[in-house]
Scaffold this motif. Structure first.
Motif, PDB file in Angstrom:
ATOM      1  N   HIS A  91       0.828  -1.215   0.000  1.00  0.00           N
ATOM      2  CA  HIS A  91       0.000   0.000   0.000  1.00  0.00           C
ATOM      3  C   HIS A  91       0.858   1.259   0.000  1.00  0.00           C
ATOM      4  N   TRP A  92       1.881   1.295   0.854  1.00  0.00           N
ATOM      5  CA  TRP A  92       2.670   2.519   1.004  1.00  0.00           C
ATOM      6  C   TRP A  92       3.552   2.783  -0.199  1.00  0.00           C
ATOM      7  N   ARG A  93       4.079   1.733  -0.821  1.00  0.00           N
ATOM      8  CA  ARG A  93       4.831   1.947  -2.047  1.00  0.00           C
ATOM      9  C   ARG A  93       3.939   2.513  -3.147  1.00  0.00           C
ATOM     10  N   ARG A  94       2.751   1.975  -3.264  1.00  0.00           N
ATOM     11  CA  ARG A  94       1.843   2.473  -4.304  1.00  0.00           C
ATOM     12  C   ARG A  94       1.402   3.898  -3.986  1.00  0.00           C
ATOM     13  N   ALA A  95       1.218   4.193  -2.702  1.00  0.00           N
ATOM     14  CA  ALA A  95       0.844   5.555  -2.315  1.00  0.00           C
ATOM     15  C   ALA A  95       1.917   6.552  -2.737  1.00  0.00           C
ATOM     16  N   VAL A  96       3.183   6.172  -2.601  1.00  0.00           N
ATOM     17  CA  VAL A  96       4.274   7.044  -3.035  1.00  0.00           C
ATOM     18  C   VAL A  96       4.185   7.302  -4.536  1.00  0.00           C
ATOM     19  N   SER A  97       3.961   6.251  -5.323  1.00  0.00           N
ATOM     20  CA  SER A  97       3.964   6.407  -6.781  1.00  0.00           C
ATOM     21  C   SER A  97       2.764   7.207  -7.275  1.00  0.00           C
ATOM     22  N   VAL A  98       1.574   6.928  -6.753  1.00  0.00           N
ATOM     23  CA  VAL A  98       0.415   7.685  -7.240  1.00  0.00           C
ATOM     24  C   VAL A  98       0.446   9.120  -6.716  1.00  0.00           C
ATOM     25  N   GLY A  99       1.009   9.318  -5.525  1.00  0.00           N
ATOM     26  CA  GLY A  99       1.155  10.678  -5.013  1.00  0.00           C
ATOM     27  C   GLY A  99       2.091  11.492  -5.880  1.00  0.00           C
ATOM     28  N   ALA A 100       3.201  10.878  -6.282  1.00  0.00           N
ATOM     29  CA  ALA A 100       4.138  11.565  -7.167  1.00  0.00           C
ATOM     30  C   ALA A 100       3.478  11.865  -8.512  1.00  0.00           C
ATOM     31  N   ARG A 101       2.719  10.908  -9.032  1.00  0.00           N
ATOM     32  CA  ARG A 101       2.029  11.126 -10.305  1.00  0.00           C
ATOM     33  C   ARG A 101       1.009  12.265 -10.201  1.00  0.00           C
ATOM     34  N   GLY A 102       0.412  12.395  -9.020  1.00  0.00           N
ATOM     35  CA  GLY A 102      -0.550  13.465  -8.810  1.00  0.00           C
ATOM     36  C   GLY A 102       0.076  14.808  -8.467  1.00  0.00           C
ATOM     37  N   GLY A 103       1.410  14.851  -8.393  1.00  0.00           N
ATOM     38  CA  GLY A 103       2.097  16.114  -8.146  1.00  0.00           C
ATOM     39  C   GLY A 103       2.169  16.526  -6.696  1.00  0.00           C
ATOM     40  N   ALA A 104       1.884  15.604  -5.778  1.00  0.00           N
ATOM     41  CA  ALA A 104       1.869  15.934  -4.349  1.00  0.00           C
ATOM     42  C   ALA A 104       3.268  15.781  -3.766  1.00  0.00           C
ATOM     43  N   VAL A 105       4.061  16.853  -3.803  1.00  0.00           N
ATOM     44  CA  VAL A 105       5.449  16.772  -3.354  1.00  0.00           C
ATOM     45  C   VAL A 105       5.529  16.508  -1.851  1.00  0.00           C
ATOM     46  N   ALA A 106       4.892  17.351  -1.043  1.00  0.00           N
ATOM     47  CA  ALA A 106       4.935  17.145   0.405  1.00  0.00           C
ATOM     48  C   ALA A 106       4.220  15.855   0.795  1.00  0.00           C
ATOM     49  N   GLY A 107       3.112  15.565   0.125  1.00  0.00           N
ATOM     50  CA  GLY A 107       2.385  14.341   0.420  1.00  0.00           C
ATOM     51  C   GLY A 107       3.192  13.103   0.106  1.00  0.00           C
ATOM     52  N   THR A 108       3.965  13.142  -0.964  1.00  0.00           N
ATOM     53  CA  THR A 108       4.813  12.007  -1.309  1.00  0.00           C
ATOM     54  C   THR A 108       5.909  11.830  -0.265  1.00  0.00           C
ATOM     55  N   LEU A 109       6.481  12.931   0.208  1.00  0.00           N
ATOM     56  CA  LEU A 109       7.483  12.843   1.270  1.00  0.00           C
ATOM     57  C   LEU A 109       6.884  12.257   2.546  1.00  0.00           C
ATOM     58  N   SER A 110       5.644  12.631   2.853  1.00  0.00           N
ATOM     59  CA  SER A 110       5.010  12.088   4.060  1.00  0.00           C
ATOM     60  C   SER A 110       4.807  10.586   3.934  1.00  0.00           C
ATOM     61  N   ASN A 111       4.561  10.112   2.715  1.00  0.00           N
ATOM     62  CA  ASN A 111       4.450   8.672   2.507  1.00  0.00           C
ATOM     63  C   ASN A 111       5.806   7.979   2.615  1.00  0.00           C
ATOM     64  N   LEU A 112       6.854   8.653   2.190  1.00  0.00           N
ATOM     65  CA  LEU A 112       8.188   8.082   2.330  1.00  0.00           C
ATOM     66  C   LEU A 112       8.552   7.905   3.807  1.00  0.00           C
ATOM     67  N   ILE A 113       8.052   8.779   4.664  1.00  0.00           N
ATOM     68  CA  ILE A 113       8.301   8.610   6.098  1.00  0.00           C
ATOM     69  C   ILE A 113       7.714   7.291   6.585  1.00  0.00           C
ATOM     70  N   LEU A 114       6.586   6.882   6.033  1.00  0.00           N
ATOM     71  CA  LEU A 114       6.009   5.598   6.418  1.00  0.00           C
ATOM     72  C   LEU A 114       6.914   4.446   5.987  1.00  0.00           C
ATOM     73  N   LEU A 115       7.580   4.586   4.849  1.00  0.00           N
ATOM     74  CA  LEU A 115       8.540   3.567   4.436  1.00  0.00           C
ATOM     75  C   LEU A 115       9.764   3.567   5.349  1.00  0.00           C
ATOM     76  N   VAL A 116      10.113   4.743   5.868  1.00  0.00           N
ATOM     77  CA  VAL A 116      11.174   4.824   6.884  1.00  0.00           C
ATOM     78  C   VAL A 116      10.782   3.991   8.101  1.00  0.00           C
ATOM     79  N   LEU A 117       9.549   4.202   8.556  1.00  0.00           N
ATOM     80  CA  LEU A 117       9.038   3.462   9.713  1.00  0.00           C
ATOM     81  C   LEU A 117       9.046   1.964   9.453  1.00  0.00           C
TER      82      LEU A 117
END
Length: 281
Positions: A209-235
């Motif tokens: 789920h979180w990997r896909r969230a990163v990719s679709v967020g990036a596709r949607g242009g959500a820069v800060a939102g994509t970074l927030s999803n990357l934090i979940l991958l950090v976790l």
């Protein structure tokens, strides 16, 4: 139509819808200051155009607030609400939903700190917010807007009432509404469905789920939102035993968050770093 003045004083007329869309996309790309300057710098004579511009400015401020602070939102929201009579029905619904989003933020971030659960919160305020969200879901002009309210019903259930069993189907409905129609809604739904998987110990599903969230967020242009999803991958990397990978990604997220002026994200990323790390705040 809306009139924009360039540096020489020459006026340029553009469709208000295109102006608003450009400002919102700038905001998603981490350029909220530029988006607000664009919206504040236009000259519109039609009351409906002015109302739509004020609504867009409040929306941009709200998007930025999640990664900075909410001090600028009330004034922007009040200005939009003062012009509400000039809005069309769909935009009137959007304004009511924006108010709901702000009221949710007020309840989940008292004093600027994420405080989940009903403890210390007015039960009547929580119930009223949930009822208002249900009404917005039932009156949504289209499926994507309905999906966004499903998402907020999930947030309200999960984060304010502490009812994950009620939140899960709401997030699932949000994903169904967004998938293939709205990348930003899809990203949000996947983010929270991944959180549910992580909570139950299903790390593989959370990673999916979180990997896909990163990719679709990036596709949607959500820069800060994509970074927030990357934090979940950090976790998740930390929880799966990859401490070096977790720290390396956290350093990069903190660096990127600083670069785009998102201090909340930078601070969150830095919590995964050891004391003394140059990226820790």
């Amino acid at each position: 139509m809306t009139e924009i003045l360039d540096r020489s004083g020459t006026s340029i007329t553009v469709p208000t819808h295109e102006l608003v869309t450009a400002a919102r996309e700038l905001s998603q790309a981490g350029r909220a200051t530029t988006a607000l300057a664009l919206l504040d710098g236009v000259r519109a004579t039609d009351p409906a155009d002015r109302a739509h511009i004020a609504l867009a400015a409040a929306d941009v401020e709200m998007q930025r607030a999640w990664f900075t602070d909410f001090t600028g939102v009330p004034a922007r929201l009040a200005r939009a609400e003062a012009m509400a009579a000039a809005l069309d029905p769909d935009a009137t619904w959007d304004l009511a939903f924006l108010r709901l989003r702000h009221d949710y933020a007020t309840l989940i971030l008292p004093g600027g700190h994420f405080t989940p659960g009903p403890e210390g919160k007015d039960p009547a305020a929580l119930t009223e917010l949930r009822h208002r969200a249900s009404d917005l879901r039932d009156t949504a002009p289209d499926g994507v807007r309905r999906g966004w309210v499903h998402h907020y019903l999930g947030l309200i259930a999960d984060n304010l009432f502490g009812e994950p069993e009620a939140a899960f189907p709401a997030f699932t409905a949000a994903l169904e509404a967004g998938d293939g129609h709205d990348d930003l809604l899809t990203r949000e739904a996947l983010r929270h469905l991944g959180d549910h998987a992580h909570t139950t110990g299903d790390h593989d599903l959370a990673l999916t789920h979180w990997r896909r969230a990163v990719s679709v967020g990036a596709r949607g242009g959500a820069v800060a939102g994509t970074l927030s999803n990357l934090i979940l991958l950090v976790l998740l990397a930390r929880d799966m035993g990859d401490e070096p990978g977790s720290r390396a990604l956290a350093r990069e997220v903190a660096r990127w968050a600083d670069a785009i002026g998102a201090p909340r994200l930078a601070e969150t990323a830095s919590t995964f770093l050891p004391e003394g790390d140059p990226e820790r705040r």
